[in-house]
Write an enzyme that holds these catalytic residues in place. Structure first.
Site, PDB file in Angstrom:
ATOM      1  N   SER A  27       0.878  -1.176   0.000  1.00  0.00           N
ATOM      2  CA  SER A  27       0.000   0.000   0.000  1.00  0.00           C
ATOM      3  C   SER A  27       0.910   1.218   0.000  1.00  0.00           C
ATOM      4  O   SER A  27       2.070   1.137   0.409  1.00  0.00           O
ATOM      5  CB  SER A  27      -0.933  -0.011   1.212  1.00  0.00           C
ATOM      6  OG  SER A  27      -0.207  -0.208   2.402  1.00  0.00           O
ATOM      7  N   GLU A  29       1.361   5.477   0.764  1.00  0.00           N
ATOM      8  CA  GLU A  29       0.819   6.654   1.461  1.00  0.00           C
ATOM      9  C   GLU A  29       1.278   7.935   0.762  1.00  0.00           C
ATOM     10  O   GLU A  29       2.437   8.058   0.368  1.00  0.00           O
ATOM     11  CB  GLU A  29       1.304   6.648   2.913  1.00  0.00           C
ATOM     12  CG  GLU A  29       0.729   7.792   3.732  1.00  0.00           C
ATOM     13  CD  GLU A  29       1.005   7.621   5.214  1.00  0.00           C
ATOM     14  OE1 GLU A  29       0.736   6.534   5.762  1.00  0.00           O
ATOM     15  OE2 GLU A  29       1.495   8.595   5.817  1.00  0.00           O
ATOM     16  N   ASP A 121      -1.223  14.635  16.650  1.00  0.00           N
ATOM     17  CA  ASP A 121      -0.224  15.247  17.544  1.00  0.00           C
ATOM     18  C   ASP A 121      -0.879  16.303  18.421  1.00  0.00           C
ATOM     19  O   ASP A 121      -1.836  16.950  18.004  1.00  0.00           O
ATOM     20  CB  ASP A 121       0.874  15.927  16.706  1.00  0.00           C
ATOM     21  CG  ASP A 121       1.830  14.909  16.114  1.00  0.00           C
ATOM     22  OD1 ASP A 121       2.011  13.846  16.721  1.00  0.00           O
ATOM     23  OD2 ASP A 121       2.385  15.195  15.037  1.00  0.00           O
ATOM     24  N   PHE A 231      13.905  13.659  11.882  1.00  0.00           N
ATOM     25  CA  PHE A 231      12.504  13.289  12.067  1.00  0.00           C
ATOM     26  C   PHE A 231      12.396  12.012  12.906  1.00  0.00           C
ATOM     27  O   PHE A 231      11.546  11.903  13.785  1.00  0.00           O
ATOM     28  CB  PHE A 231      11.834  13.111  10.699  1.00  0.00           C
ATOM     29  CG  PHE A 231      10.354  12.931  10.801  1.00  0.00           C
ATOM     30  CD1 PHE A 231       9.557  13.913  11.377  1.00  0.00           C
ATOM     31  CD2 PHE A 231       9.742  11.765  10.357  1.00  0.00           C
ATOM     32  CE1 PHE A 231       8.189  13.742  11.505  1.00  0.00           C
ATOM     33  CE2 PHE A 231       8.372  11.583  10.491  1.00  0.00           C
ATOM     34  CZ  PHE A 231       7.599  12.578  11.058  1.00  0.00           C
ATOM     35  N   HIS A 281       3.702  -1.127   3.790  1.00  0.00           N
ATOM     36  CA  HIS A 281       3.081   0.185   3.573  1.00  0.00           C
ATOM     37  C   HIS A 281       4.227   1.172   3.325  1.00  0.00           C
ATOM     38  O   HIS A 281       5.060   1.390   4.210  1.00  0.00           O
ATOM     39  CB  HIS A 281       2.279   0.587   4.814  1.00  0.00           C
ATOM     40  CG  HIS A 281       1.541   1.874   4.671  1.00  0.00           C
ATOM     41  ND1 HIS A 281       0.357   1.989   3.972  1.00  0.00           N
ATOM     42  CD2 HIS A 281       1.802   3.121   5.163  1.00  0.00           C
ATOM     43  CE1 HIS A 281      -0.077   3.239   4.032  1.00  0.00           C
ATOM     44  NE2 HIS A 281       0.783   3.955   4.741  1.00  0.00           N
TER      45      HIS A 281
HETATM   46  P1  FAD Z   1      -2.358   6.690  19.689  1.00  0.00           P
HETATM   47  O1  FAD Z   1      -1.767   5.434  19.141  1.00  0.00           O
HETATM   48  O2  FAD Z   1      -3.795   6.714  19.967  1.00  0.00           O
HETATM   49  O3  FAD Z   1      -1.574   7.135  20.953  1.00  0.00           O
HETATM   50  C1  FAD Z   1      -0.131   7.258  20.930  1.00  0.00           C
HETATM   51  C2  FAD Z   1       0.432   7.208  22.342  1.00  0.00           C
HETATM   52  O4  FAD Z   1       0.145   8.414  23.000  1.00  0.00           O
HETATM   53  C3  FAD Z   1      -0.185   6.121  23.175  1.00  0.00           C
HETATM   54  O5  FAD Z   1       0.607   4.996  23.176  1.00  0.00           O
HETATM   55  C4  FAD Z   1      -0.309   6.705  24.550  1.00  0.00           C
HETATM   56  O6  FAD Z   1       0.715   6.240  25.365  1.00  0.00           O
HETATM   57  C5  FAD Z   1      -0.210   8.166  24.328  1.00  0.00           C
HETATM   58  N1  FAD Z   1      -1.520   8.800  24.572  1.00  0.00           N
HETATM   59  C6  FAD Z   1      -2.633   8.608  23.861  1.00  0.00           C
HETATM   60  N2  FAD Z   1      -3.641   9.384  24.336  1.00  0.00           N
HETATM   61  C7  FAD Z   1      -3.126  10.057  25.381  1.00  0.00           C
HETATM   62  C8  FAD Z   1      -3.661  11.026  26.288  1.00  0.00           C
HETATM   63  N3  FAD Z   1      -4.903  11.438  26.231  1.00  0.00           N
HETATM   64  N4  FAD Z   1      -2.819  11.520  27.236  1.00  0.00           N
HETATM   65  C9  FAD Z   1      -1.521  11.091  27.324  1.00  0.00           C
HETATM   66  N5  FAD Z   1      -0.979  10.185  26.471  1.00  0.00           N
HETATM   67  C10 FAD Z   1      -1.755   9.687  25.538  1.00  0.00           C
HETATM   68  N6  FAD Z   1      -0.601  12.475  12.021  1.00  0.00           N
HETATM   69  C11 FAD Z   1      -1.393  13.373  11.389  1.00  0.00           C
HETATM   70  O7  FAD Z   1      -1.564  14.491  11.875  1.00  0.00           O
HETATM   71  N7  FAD Z   1      -2.031  13.065  10.215  1.00  0.00           N
HETATM   72  C12 FAD Z   1      -1.915  11.843   9.638  1.00  0.00           C
HETATM   73  O8  FAD Z   1      -2.510  11.595   8.583  1.00  0.00           O
HETATM   74  C13 FAD Z   1      -1.094  10.860  10.288  1.00  0.00           C
HETATM   75  N8  FAD Z   1      -0.954   9.617   9.772  1.00  0.00           N
HETATM   76  C14 FAD Z   1      -0.216   8.684  10.443  1.00  0.00           C
HETATM   77  C15 FAD Z   1      -0.141   7.385   9.948  1.00  0.00           C
HETATM   78  C16 FAD Z   1       0.596   6.409  10.605  1.00  0.00           C
HETATM   79  C17 FAD Z   1       0.639   5.006  10.032  1.00  0.00           C
HETATM   80  C18 FAD Z   1       1.317   6.736  11.793  1.00  0.00           C
HETATM   81  C19 FAD Z   1       2.147   5.702  12.493  1.00  0.00           C
HETATM   82  C20 FAD Z   1       1.239   8.029  12.306  1.00  0.00           C
HETATM   83  C21 FAD Z   1       0.476   9.010  11.664  1.00  0.00           C
HETATM   84  N9  FAD Z   1       0.350  10.310  12.157  1.00  0.00           N
HETATM   85  C22 FAD Z   1      -0.435  11.230  11.501  1.00  0.00           C
HETATM   86  C23 FAD Z   1       1.069  10.709  13.390  1.00  0.00           C
HETATM   87  C24 FAD Z   1       0.188  10.588  14.649  1.00  0.00           C
HETATM   88  O9  FAD Z   1      -0.910  11.462  14.550  1.00  0.00           O
HETATM   89  C25 FAD Z   1       1.025  10.949  15.858  1.00  0.00           C
HETATM   90  O10 FAD Z   1       2.028   9.998  16.082  1.00  0.00           O
HETATM   91  C26 FAD Z   1       0.238  11.238  17.126  1.00  0.00           C
HETATM   92  O11 FAD Z   1       1.103  11.806  18.091  1.00  0.00           O
HETATM   93  C27 FAD Z   1      -0.408  10.020  17.763  1.00  0.00           C
HETATM   94  O12 FAD Z   1      -1.557   9.618  17.091  1.00  0.00           O
HETATM   95  P2  FAD Z   1      -1.924   8.053  17.161  1.00  0.00           P
HETATM   96  O13 FAD Z   1      -3.262   7.803  16.620  1.00  0.00           O
HETATM   97  O14 FAD Z   1      -0.812   7.287  16.618  1.00  0.00           O
HETATM   98  O15 FAD Z   1      -2.016   7.913  18.748  1.00  0.00           O
END
Ligand code: FAD
Length: 312
Positions: A27, A29, A121, A231, A281
């Site tokens: 896939s 991105e 983030d 990064f 991916h």
């Molecule tokens: P999660 O996996 O839900 O959480 C990450 C970690 O943060 C958890 O393990 C936990 O320990 C901690 N955490 C979660 N919630 C809380 C809370 N409320 N308080 C304290 N700690 C907490 N970013 C973008 O902006 N746009 C994108 O399109 C995008 N695509 C991505 C695609 C992939 C495959 C990956 C790996 C990352 C991507 N990101 C993107 C980056 C991502 O948004 C960041 O890494 C963000 O910081 C965490 O989002 P997540 O869904 O991975 O978090």
């Protein structure tokens, strides 16, 4: 960790995957373009990679109205003009549930059936404390449940082989991944990594925790070593020392750098194939050539044809 990490393990390139290998799936991105010039670059990459028949292509999502619209416009155009299956990324940071649900409904109306659901983030950037929007989804599992309420989407999520920078430890990350799966995620795509041993140990721990969804390795080409290393340091991904050595002295030699980048990426992917992984991916960064070359070496040919190396 950073570029100074001690590991020096080079991943040896294997001429071809084991003959018994099952088919390799890929896939791609992309990120939504910010200007007409970037739009041209993106579409050149999509047109080049589309004939390789990826399982899906995903388009990232940023905070703020205009980036959201760009993601929507890009996935809608992919759906309209190609036979690709687009997945739209979506974050819940800094948005109310109503706003997020409206974006999800917009994806559904456009014909999108696959969302990559992310928390996003912190507003102040990585390193700051994450604060859910007062009327927003509090976490990724919460977001996934919201998406599933709107429609029957396929949902992919993130996974972090070297733990997310905010996470206290890997166990907390894996526990969260479990909750994402319980909420309805059916695939995890990893943050990029360069040390396949680290990835394999992570997958072992995920499986030991009873998580059985595919954990798809996220592969990033190293176009610019210094930028990638910076990064990676922010994202908590280690860069084995051997990578720094390979790119050393090539800062102004783009042609050699591209050849080295392709080799390094192919080595990593072939090593994963040797270890039994079949799904990849690619973070294309909207550039096709390197990814196309690696897919070619994997035996992926235009229009569903398979080369010798992609055993059926
Ligand atoms: P999660 O996996 O839900 O959480 C990450 C970690 O943060 C958890 O393990 C936990 O320990 C901690 N955490 C979660 N919630 C809380 C809370 N409320 N308080 C304290 N700690 C907490 N970013 C973008 O902006 N746009 C994108 O399109 C995008 N695509 C991505 C695609 C992939 C495959 C990956 C790996 C990352 C991507 N990101 C993107 C980056 C991502 O948004 C960041 O890494 C963000 O910081 C965490 O989002 P997540 O869904 O991975 O978090």
């Amino acid at each position: 960790m950073s570029a100074s990490s001690q590991s020096t393990t080079p991943q040896s390139i294997s001429p071809q995957p084991a003959a018994s290998a099952s088919r390799i799936h890929v896939s791609f991105e992309f990120f939504p373009p910010k200007s007409p010039k970037m739009e041209e670059t993106l579409w050149a990459a999509i047109e080049r990679l589309a004939p390789l028949d990826p399982d899906f292509v995903s388009v990232t999502y940023g905070a703020g109205g205009s980036t959201r619209e760009r993601t929507h416009a890009t996935v809608a155009r992919i759906l309209r003009e190609t036979r690709l299956k687009p997945a739209a990324h979506l974050t819940c940071v800094d948005a109310s549930r109503d706003d997020v649900d409206a974006v999800v409904r917009g994806y559904a109306d456009a014909g999108i059936r696959h969302i990559v659901a992310l928390r996003g983030d912190p507003v102040a950037g990585l390193g700051g404390a994450y604060q859910p929007h007062p009327e927003g989804y509090a976490s990724t599992p919460d977001l996934i449940r919201g998406i599933k309420r709107v429609g029957d989407f396929e949902v992919s999520v993130s996974a972090y082989p070297e733990k997310h920078p905010e996470s206290p430890d890997l166990a907390a990350d894996i526990e969260l991944l479990k909750r994402k799966v319980e909420a309805g995620a059916s695939r995890a795509i990893t943050q990029f990594f360069f040390d396949n041993d680290v990835f394999e140990r992570y997958v072992d721990r995920v499986r030991a925790a009873g998580i059985s969804i595919p954990i798809v390795p996220g592969i990033v080409p190293i176009w610019d070593f210094a930028r990638t290393a910076a990064f990676a340091a922010k994202a908590g991904a280690s860069v084995p020392k051997v990578f720094a050595e390979r790119f050393d002295g090539l800062e102004t030699d783009e042609r050699t750098r591209q050849l080295v980048a392709t080799t390094v990426c192919a080595e990593q992917v072939f090593d994963l194939v040797k270890r039994g992984y079949r799904d990849f991916h690619f973070y294309t960064m909207n550039r096709a050539e390197l990814v196309y070359a690696v897919c070619h070496m994997l035996g992926i040919r235009p229009n569903g044809k398979l080369g010798e190396t992609a055993a059926a």
